[in-house]
Design an enzyme around this catalytic site. Structure first.
Site, short mmCIF file in Angstrom:
data_model
loop_
_atom_site.label_atom_id
_atom_site.label_comp_id
_atom_site.label_asym_id
_atom_site.label_seq_id
_atom_site.Cartn_x
_atom_site.Cartn_y
_atom_site.Cartn_z
N ASP A 54 84.50 29.92 -5.32
CA ASP A 54 83.86 30.04 -6.63
C ASP A 54 83.80 28.72 -7.39
O ASP A 54 83.82 28.68 -8.60
CB ASP A 54 84.53 31.12 -7.48
N ASP A 112 92.18 24.42 -34.32
CA ASP A 112 92.88 23.22 -34.78
C ASP A 112 93.44 22.48 -33.55
O ASP A 112 93.26 21.28 -33.38
CB ASP A 112 94.01 23.67 -35.72
N GLU A 120 99.16 21.15 -46.84
CA GLU A 120 100.20 20.34 -46.25
C GLU A 120 100.04 18.84 -46.55
O GLU A 120 101.01 18.15 -46.81
CB GLU A 120 100.24 20.55 -44.73
N ASP A 121 98.82 18.36 -46.48
CA ASP A 121 98.60 16.91 -46.55
C ASP A 121 98.13 16.37 -47.89
O ASP A 121 98.03 15.16 -48.06
CB ASP A 121 97.55 16.48 -45.50
N HIS A 127 92.26 23.91 -43.91
CA HIS A 127 93.56 24.27 -43.32
C HIS A 127 94.66 23.22 -43.49
O HIS A 127 95.82 23.54 -43.46
CB HIS A 127 93.41 24.62 -41.83
N HIS A 143 88.06 16.03 -38.84
CA HIS A 143 88.92 17.03 -38.21
C HIS A 143 88.62 18.45 -38.72
O HIS A 143 88.25 19.32 -37.93
CB HIS A 143 90.39 16.62 -38.41
MN MN Z 1 94.82 20.26 -38.43
#
Ligand code: MN
Length: 509
Positions: free
Chosen positions: A256, A134, A72-73, A68, A44
């Site tokens: 188009d 993300d 948090e994780d 990123h 990811h």
């Molecule tokens: Mn993420």
């Protein structure tokens, strides 16, 4: 990670080393954690880093993309990140982390999500670009999210919040991908039907398109116009669906579906090539669009024309320079990237930044943007003035939300002064908005308006392309009723001011 390093703008070995170090750091931090797809978590951040590198973002942004999710994780702390990768990376990762704590609670609240996302960019636009990257990878892997309600909620949020932001920031590459992925999730059957149709039509049209490209190459070379790039594209599924709806489901009216993009060196060559194209094929009347002379609100510039090949295939030809092409694909990202690389001559403030600054006055104060207003074209200076004023007038949350709703979702029209200057206004604007957009004195002393040479009521509605002349009289004064019809906050503000003065300082609401 090799691919990310290869895509980096910077060729420095030090930057490559730092990016690889961030990868190892993130891999260690995420450990055995898995994505819902069952893959190791690191795929990811790696996908995000690749998107950011391809957008031309700088090293710190790419590194922040890799890291990123670590705060948090994982047990990683902001201090750890700062120690290893510096203050900027820490700031970017912390900002992205704060944003991801926000929960989307449906359409009625989405203006609030928009606001917060925009406010988050006040300190650094790179935060929102990381967030978009993300979201792109999360949407690419959304099939693994259960249950279907959660999947739909994420897709809905993507469509309502992230797609408009990517669009307004001019990041075409992210916008169309996000839009198609969200559409596919929300309306799988309709998506499938259109995707199959487009695939079949492309196969049928391939011969005609290839032939047109070859002819074009030959003629342009003969005319000594250097082709920097030429390629064809098929319309994305969602934008085709939208177009079809707009045209009353009449497929014949969509001109188009196929486009040839031609990149040349100069603006002048764009117009010369246009002449050559019209000599080669019959252009469809009314389909020449000059977005170089009048850029779209998000800054998009290009000249478009539609031709019909001998095989009766309609192809839109889009002509632009390399710079216009970069702007069309990467929008605001290209400006950030080039500011840092210093390879870009300082010129007009990008529309995307101006637009953002309406909501985030502080953006104008950051060093990244030249706000001196010097050396800008008159049109840009006017834009700048209006935006700064509007930004200053946003005080309360309510006013802010109202303005956001009006502006974010409103289309814009381009109208002209008798001298041919372009004035950009929201749809539904009146001659009053027009006058105040030029100067408050003009608005305050106006008594009438001529539109395309004919007298029009001041409260009438302007259309794209109208030529507007304001008639003034010294003794004329703004009318209270105007407040009910004007569309721009700038006009409202000036009318109130003038009424206040007349009322001797009594506030007018
Ligand atoms: Mn993420």
């Amino acid at each position: 990670m090799d691919e990310v390093v290869k895509a980096l703008r910077s060729a420095s070995a030090k930057d490559a080393e730092a990016v690889r170090r961030a990868y190892d750091f993130a891999q260690k931090a995420h450990g055995t954690e898995l994505r819902k797809s069952g893959e190791p978590y690191i795929v990811h951040p790696e996908a995000i880093a690749l998107t950011l590198a391809r957008l031309g973002m700088d090293r710190d942004t790419v590194i922040a993309g890799i890291l990123h999710d670590t705060i948090e994780d994982t047990p990683t702390t902001p201090d750890d990140i700062e120690r290893e990768f510096g203050k900027t990376v820490r700031f970017l990762v912390e900002s992205v982390t704060k944003l991801s704590k926000l929960k989307y609670r449906g359409l009625e609240r989405h203006v609030e999500s928009l606001r917060r996302l925009l406010v988050a960019t006040a300190n650094d636009i790179r935060v929102i670009i990381i967030k978009l990257a993300d979201r792109l990878h999360n949407m690419e892997t959304i099939e693994f999210v259960e249950p279907v309600e959660k999947r739909n909620r994420i897709a809905m949020e993507t469509m309502e919040v992230y797609v408009p932001i990517a669009g307004r920031l001019g990041i075409g590459v992210l916008k169309s991908q996000l839009e198609d992925l969200a559409f596919k999730t929300l309306e799988p059957e309709r998506f499938q039907k259109i995707a199959v149709y487009l695939k079949n039509e492309s196969e049928k049209a391939k011969g005609a398109i290839d032939e047109a490209v070859e002819n074009l190459k030959k003629e342009l070379t003969a005319a000594r116009i250097k082709i920097l790039d030429i390629h064809s594209r098929v319309k994305s599924v969602h934008s085709f669906a939208m177009k079809l709806e707009k045209k009353g489901n009449d497929i014949e009216k969509v001109y188009d579906t196929f486009a040839i993009r031609l990149i040349v060196k100069t603006e002048e060559e764009c117009y010369r090539a246009l002449g050559i194209i019209h000599g080669l094929w019959r252009p469809v009347p009314g389909r020449v669009k000059d977005y170089i002379a009048s850029a779209k609100t998000n800054g998009y510039r290009s000249v478009h024309t539609t031709i019909i090949t001998p095989q009766k295939v309609a192809i839109e030809v889009q002509l632009r320079t390399e710079e216009m092409n970069r702007e069309a694909q990467f929008g605001i990202a290209s400006h950030i990237a080039y500011k840092q690389g210093a390879a870009r001559p300082p010129h007009d403030i990008p529309h995307s930044i101006l637009w953002l600054s309406r909501f985030i006055p502080s953006l104008m104060k950051t060093k990244r943007v030249d706000t001196s207003g010097q050396g800008l074209s008159p049109a840009t200076t006017r834009w700048f003035k209006e935006l700064t004023e509007a930004a200053e007038n946003f005080q309360g949350q309510e006013a802010f939300q109202q303005a956001l709703k009006e502006d974010f979702f409103a289309e814009r029209i381009f109208v002209f002064t008798p001298k041919g200057d372009v004035i950009d206004l929201p749809v539904g604007s009146t001659p009053i908005d027009f006058a105040y957009a030029i100067h408050s004195d003009l608005g305050d002393s106006m008594m009438g308006a001529k539109v395309n040479g004919k007298i029009m009521q001041l409260t009438g509605t302007l259309k794209n392309g109208d030529v507007v002349e304001i008639l003034t009289k010294k003794s004329a004064r703004p009318n209270r009723k105007w407040l009910e019809v004007v569309k721009t906050s700038s006009a409202k503000h000036h009318i109130r001011d003038a009424l206040n003065k007349r009322a001797g300082g009594q506030p007018v609401r």
